[in-house]
Scaffold this motif. Structure first.
Motif, short mmCIF file in Angstrom:
data_model
loop_
_atom_site.label_atom_id
_atom_site.label_comp_id
_atom_site.label_asym_id
_atom_site.label_seq_id
_atom_site.Cartn_x
_atom_site.Cartn_y
_atom_site.Cartn_z
N THR A 293 33.82 18.69 -2.14
CA THR A 293 33.12 18.25 -0.95
C THR A 293 31.69 18.77 -1.05
O THR A 293 31.47 19.98 -1.12
CB THR A 293 33.77 18.76 0.33
N LEU A 294 30.73 17.85 -1.12
CA LEU A 294 29.32 18.18 -1.26
C LEU A 294 28.57 17.80 0.00
O LEU A 294 28.86 16.77 0.62
CB LEU A 294 28.70 17.44 -2.45
N VAL A 295 27.60 18.60 0.37
CA VAL A 295 26.73 18.28 1.49
C VAL A 295 25.30 18.23 0.98
O VAL A 295 24.78 19.22 0.46
CB VAL A 295 26.86 19.31 2.63
N THR A 296 24.66 17.07 1.08
CA THR A 296 23.28 16.94 0.66
C THR A 296 22.38 16.75 1.89
O THR A 296 22.78 16.12 2.87
CB THR A 296 23.08 15.74 -0.29
N THR A 297 21.19 17.29 1.79
CA THR A 297 20.19 17.10 2.84
C THR A 297 18.89 16.63 2.19
O THR A 297 18.38 17.29 1.27
CB THR A 297 19.93 18.40 3.62
N VAL A 298 18.39 15.49 2.63
CA VAL A 298 17.17 14.90 2.08
C VAL A 298 16.10 14.88 3.16
O VAL A 298 16.35 14.45 4.28
CB VAL A 298 17.42 13.47 1.57
N LYS A 299 14.92 15.35 2.81
CA LYS A 299 13.79 15.28 3.74
C LYS A 299 12.52 15.16 2.92
O LYS A 299 12.51 15.40 1.71
CB LYS A 299 13.73 16.51 4.64
N GLY A 300 11.44 14.75 3.58
CA GLY A 300 10.20 14.60 2.83
C GLY A 300 9.10 14.00 3.67
O GLY A 300 9.15 14.00 4.90
N ARG A 301 8.11 13.47 2.98
CA ARG A 301 6.96 12.87 3.64
C ARG A 301 6.50 11.67 2.84
O ARG A 301 6.51 11.70 1.61
CB ARG A 301 5.83 13.89 3.78
N ILE A 302 6.12 10.62 3.52
CA ILE A 302 5.75 9.38 2.85
C ILE A 302 4.41 8.87 3.38
O ILE A 302 4.12 8.95 4.58
CB ILE A 302 6.85 8.32 3.04
#
Length: 311
Positions: free
Chosen positions: A87-96
């Protein structure tokens, strides 16, 4: 002297050919590894060109969008069961950053904005087969876009479905071998589950070192699945209207897989896709868009650490 130089060149060429032949005959068993509580951090750069046509009240307005973005993705291995399913938990964030030319009057797009954190939970086998995906949509902010662009609905789903986008074969492979990476994924979005089918092929093309890591180099080609069902599954209040969408296209990736650590060290991907999108307003009016875009992304592993056990 010339004869000695010539013999030296022949010896070097002979060793090179023997080394190349040995690499081609080398067989490897490719498997993802999941040390519990390990946290992997990836930095990603994305760019794209999008040609869009908006249709409102019978009028068409074509315009172009250029995007440049930087994102950070953390991947935490939460648990592994007796069958080896993680069981994996990914978190994606950023700026565009966005540049738009030809935009219709009255429609505004911020030139630069944050991508709110998108958290996704996966259940994955050591072969890379994603058994289940569950995405937590970002919380709404007070500042909402003046118009619901397709990317506003598609971004969480596309981030959630990708994970590593790679399946491994049961048997060992050598350079030149190909295998099928087609799969079906159950995607959970709040109270709905949507099955998405992904078709593709992969090929082992060689071995290289990346940041000191011994990597198998894999090329993969996949068809972009139709995200229409996922877009329709996004909860939108009836008072704001209804959304419909259809996508198609192709992604080509070059992936560097760390054989010893069982993780992806680098990934370069190019995507060509089209999307047809419509938004029906409560007033009975409708707004539709057609989009054709080309995107490139480069993702690189920047940190591997051991997190604390979740209580």
């Amino acid at each position: 002297m010339k004869r000695l130089v010539g013999l030296s060149v022949l010896v070097v060429v002979a060793f090179a050919l023997v080394g190349k032949a040995a690499l081609q005959e080398r067989e490897v068993t490719l498997r993802f590894k999941f040390p519990v509580n390990q946290v992997r951090t990836y930095e990603q750069q994305v760019s794209g060109e999008i040609a869009m046509t908006m249709r409102v009240l019978g009028e068409e307005a074509p315009f172009m969008i250029s995007v440049q973005g930087k994102m950070t993705e953390t991947e935490r291995i939460e648990s592994v069961d007796k069958e080896g399913v993680a069981t994996l938990v990914t978190t994606v964030k950023g700026r565009i950053k966005t540049e738009v030319t030809g935009l219709p009057a009255g429609v505004e797009v911020p030139p630069e904005q944050d991508i709110p954190p998108v958290e996704t939970r996966f259940k994955v086998t050591p072969l890379g087969k994603v058994l289940e995906v569950e995405t937590k949509l970002p919380e709404k902010t007070e500042k909402e876009p003046s118009f619901p662009f397709p990317s506003d609905f598609a971004m969480p789903q596309m981030q959630g479905l990708t994970w590593q986008g790679l399946l491994f074969p049961e048997n060992p492979v050598k350079v030149g071998d190909t295998w099928d990476i087609s799969t079906k994924i159950d995607f959970k979005l709040e109270d709905r589950t949507v099955e998405i089918e992904i078709k593709g092929k992969a090929r082992l093309v060689g071995f290289e070192k990346v940041d000191g890591r011994e990597c198998a180099v894999i090329e993969a080609t996949t068809e972009i699945p139709d995200f229409g069902e996922l877009v329709r599954a996004v909860p939108i209040p009836e008072a704001k209207g209804k959304v419909r969408a259809r996508t198609e296209g192709q992604a080509n990736s070059k992936i560097w897989f760390d054989i010893n650590e069982g993780l992806i060290a680098r990934n370069e991907t190019s995507v060509d896709m089209t999307m047809n999108f419509s938004f029906s307003l409560p007033t009975g009016q409708s707004i539709s868009m057609s989009m054709q875009g080309t995107f490139k992304s480069e993702e690189r592993l920047t940190k591997v650490s051991q997190g604390e056990a979740k209580k």
